[in-house]
Design a protein around this motif. Sequence first.
Motif, PDB file in Angstrom:
ATOM      1  N   MET A  63      45.850  48.511  45.396  1.00  0.00           N
ATOM      2  CA  MET A  63      44.676  49.259  44.925  1.00  0.00           C
ATOM      3  C   MET A  63      44.755  50.766  45.176  1.00  0.00           C
ATOM      4  O   MET A  63      44.338  51.535  44.294  1.00  0.00           O
ATOM      5  CB  MET A  63      43.390  48.681  45.525  1.00  0.00           C
ATOM      6  N   PRO A  64      45.292  51.249  46.301  1.00  0.00           N
ATOM      7  CA  PRO A  64      45.365  52.713  46.462  1.00  0.00           C
ATOM      8  C   PRO A  64      46.256  53.404  45.426  1.00  0.00           C
ATOM      9  O   PRO A  64      46.101  54.603  45.189  1.00  0.00           O
ATOM     10  CB  PRO A  64      45.936  52.893  47.872  1.00  0.00           C
ATOM     11  N   THR A  65      47.165  52.667  44.808  1.00  0.00           N
ATOM     12  CA  THR A  65      48.063  53.270  43.821  1.00  0.00           C
ATOM     13  C   THR A  65      47.547  53.141  42.391  1.00  0.00           C
ATOM     14  O   THR A  65      48.140  53.704  41.474  1.00  0.00           O
ATOM     15  CB  THR A  65      49.466  52.622  43.895  1.00  0.00           C
ATOM     16  N   VAL A  66      46.463  52.397  42.209  1.00  0.00           N
ATOM     17  CA  VAL A  66      45.898  52.203  40.873  1.00  0.00           C
ATOM     18  C   VAL A  66      45.107  53.455  40.489  1.00  0.00           C
ATOM     19  O   VAL A  66      44.277  53.925  41.273  1.00  0.00           O
ATOM     20  CB  VAL A  66      44.988  50.952  40.844  1.00  0.00           C
ATOM     21  N   PRO A  67      45.353  54.001  39.297  1.00  0.00           N
ATOM     22  CA  PRO A  67      44.580  55.168  38.858  1.00  0.00           C
ATOM     23  C   PRO A  67      43.076  54.868  38.854  1.00  0.00           C
ATOM     24  O   PRO A  67      42.659  53.750  38.526  1.00  0.00           O
ATOM     25  CB  PRO A  67      45.093  55.426  37.443  1.00  0.00           C
ATOM     26  N   ALA A  68      42.295  55.860  39.209  1.00  0.00           N
ATOM     27  CA  ALA A  68      40.839  55.707  39.352  1.00  0.00           C
ATOM     28  C   ALA A  68      40.190  55.084  38.115  1.00  0.00           C
ATOM     29  O   ALA A  68      39.285  54.249  38.240  1.00  0.00           O
ATOM     30  CB  ALA A  68      40.199  57.045  39.675  1.00  0.00           C
ATOM     31  N   GLU A  69      40.640  55.477  36.933  1.00  0.00           N
ATOM     32  CA  GLU A  69      40.016  54.958  35.711  1.00  0.00           C
ATOM     33  C   GLU A  69      40.308  53.472  35.477  1.00  0.00           C
ATOM     34  O   GLU A  69      39.617  52.809  34.708  1.00  0.00           O
ATOM     35  CB  GLU A  69      40.418  55.792  34.484  1.00  0.00           C
ATOM     36  N   LEU A  70      41.314  52.925  36.141  1.00  0.00           N
ATOM     37  CA  LEU A  70      41.660  51.510  35.991  1.00  0.00           C
ATOM     38  C   LEU A  70      41.039  50.618  37.068  1.00  0.00           C
ATOM     39  O   LEU A  70      40.969  49.402  36.903  1.00  0.00           O
ATOM     40  CB  LEU A  70      43.178  51.335  35.994  1.00  0.00           C
ATOM     41  N   LYS A  71      40.609  51.196  38.176  1.00  0.00           N
ATOM     42  CA  LYS A  71      40.052  50.410  39.292  1.00  0.00           C
ATOM     43  C   LYS A  71      38.859  49.545  38.898  1.00  0.00           C
ATOM     44  O   LYS A  71      38.739  48.424  39.394  1.00  0.00           O
ATOM     45  CB  LYS A  71      39.719  51.318  40.469  1.00  0.00           C
ATOM     46  N   PRO A  72      37.964  50.013  38.018  1.00  0.00           N
ATOM     47  CA  PRO A  72      36.847  49.138  37.637  1.00  0.00           C
ATOM     48  C   PRO A  72      37.302  47.818  37.001  1.00  0.00           C
ATOM     49  O   PRO A  72      36.589  46.824  37.098  1.00  0.00           O
ATOM     50  CB  PRO A  72      36.050  49.986  36.646  1.00  0.00           C
ATOM     51  N   GLY A  73      38.460  47.808  36.379  1.00  0.00           N
ATOM     52  CA  GLY A  73      38.974  46.560  35.816  1.00  0.00           C
ATOM     53  C   GLY A  73      39.180  45.496  36.886  1.00  0.00           C
ATOM     54  O   GLY A  73      38.925  44.318  36.665  1.00  0.00           O
ATOM     55  N   VAL A  74      39.611  45.943  38.045  1.00  0.00           N
ATOM     56  CA  VAL A  74      39.798  45.021  39.162  1.00  0.00           C
ATOM     57  C   VAL A  74      38.455  44.717  39.814  1.00  0.00           C
ATOM     58  O   VAL A  74      38.082  43.561  40.006  1.00  0.00           O
ATOM     59  CB  VAL A  74      40.789  45.592  40.202  1.00  0.00           C
ATOM     60  N   SER A  75      37.705  45.758  40.153  1.00  0.00           N
ATOM     61  CA  SER A  75      36.481  45.560  40.935  1.00  0.00           C
ATOM     62  C   SER A  75      35.358  44.881  40.153  1.00  0.00           C
ATOM     63  O   SER A  75      34.531  44.196  40.746  1.00  0.00           O
ATOM     64  CB  SER A  75      35.990  46.892  41.511  1.00  0.00           C
ATOM     65  N   LYS A  76      35.340  45.036  38.853  1.00  0.00           N
ATOM     66  CA  LYS A  76      34.261  44.436  38.062  1.00  0.00           C
ATOM     67  C   LYS A  76      34.628  43.094  37.426  1.00  0.00           C
ATOM     68  O   LYS A  76      33.754  42.301  37.095  1.00  0.00           O
ATOM     69  CB  LYS A  76      33.801  45.402  36.978  1.00  0.00           C
ATOM     70  N   TYR A  77      35.918  42.840  37.252  1.00  0.00           N
ATOM     71  CA  TYR A  77      36.319  41.636  36.536  1.00  0.00           C
ATOM     72  C   TYR A  77      37.212  40.707  37.353  1.00  0.00           C
ATOM     73  O   TYR A  77      36.909  39.534  37.511  1.00  0.00           O
ATOM     74  CB  TYR A  77      37.019  42.011  35.217  1.00  0.00           C
ATOM     75  N   ILE A  78      38.314  41.219  37.856  1.00  0.00           N
ATOM     76  CA  ILE A  78      39.284  40.368  38.555  1.00  0.00           C
ATOM     77  C   ILE A  78      38.769  39.929  39.920  1.00  0.00           C
ATOM     78  O   ILE A  78      38.739  38.735  40.237  1.00  0.00           O
ATOM     79  CB  ILE A  78      40.650  41.071  38.667  1.00  0.00           C
ATOM     80  N   ALA A  79      38.374  40.876  40.752  1.00  0.00           N
ATOM     81  CA  ALA A  79      37.963  40.545  42.121  1.00  0.00           C
ATOM     82  C   ALA A  79      36.782  39.576  42.178  1.00  0.00           C
ATOM     83  O   ALA A  79      36.842  38.598  42.940  1.00  0.00           O
ATOM     84  CB  ALA A  79      37.676  41.814  42.920  1.00  0.00           C
ATOM     85  N   PRO A  80      35.703  39.769  41.409  1.00  0.00           N
ATOM     86  CA  PRO A  80      34.600  38.802  41.496  1.00  0.00           C
ATOM     87  C   PRO A  80      35.022  37.379  41.131  1.00  0.00           C
ATOM     88  O   PRO A  80      34.612  36.414  41.777  1.00  0.00           O
ATOM     89  CB  PRO A  80      33.558  39.352  40.516  1.00  0.00           C
ATOM     90  N   ASN A  81      35.851  37.241  40.095  1.00  0.00           N
ATOM     91  CA  ASN A  81      36.335  35.899  39.724  1.00  0.00           C
ATOM     92  C   ASN A  81      37.233  35.321  40.801  1.00  0.00           C
ATOM     93  O   ASN A  81      37.132  34.135  41.152  1.00  0.00           O
ATOM     94  CB  ASN A  81      37.074  35.941  38.385  1.00  0.00           C
TER      95      ASN A  81
END
Length: 186
Positions: A63-81
């Motif tokens: 996650m620290p290497t993921v560009p800021a604009e892509l982080k919501p893809g993880v935090s809003k979709y992948i991580a909750p599932n």
Amino acid sequence: MGKLFENLHLVIGIGIALAIGLMAIFHVDEINASALLQWLHVFFGIMWIGLLYYFNFVQIPTMPTVPAELKPGVSKYIAPNALFFFRWGAALTVLTGALLAYVQGYLVEALTLQQSYQLIGTGMWLALIMAFNVWFIIWPNQKRALGLVEADDATKAASARTAMITSRVNTMLSIPMLYAMTAFRY
């Protein structure tokens, strides 16, 4: 064929049917509650610990290497599932493990760490601690960190750190827990 493998629920259903078919072919005389619970316990345990390792070996370090604009893809979709399957994998692993120990007649002996059951009992207590951590520390903190419940930025950051540290504790505890579970001979 592609349509089949695009449907996760169908793939899981077919996998379960194939497993039951193997049971019927190779263990028709041995299929009982204990065998079924052991199979389910391992299935849910793989789901739980597999996701624990995914979070700790892949998601957290990446996650620290993921560009800021892509982080919501993880935090809003992948991580909750992933967290949904993670916490329910934990609950069902503990439930099927307790039922398995009960059916095999050593639940109380293991939980009270009586002679001959100290190894499996230790593994059970480690699993209980880990499941407690999942439901009562990691999940509430992740809900804040991911913005699933309202929290200010400082609270989100503190919650993310608490969830990560507790997840690392679970990773550490999973190693002796897995040894205790696999080395025990009933």
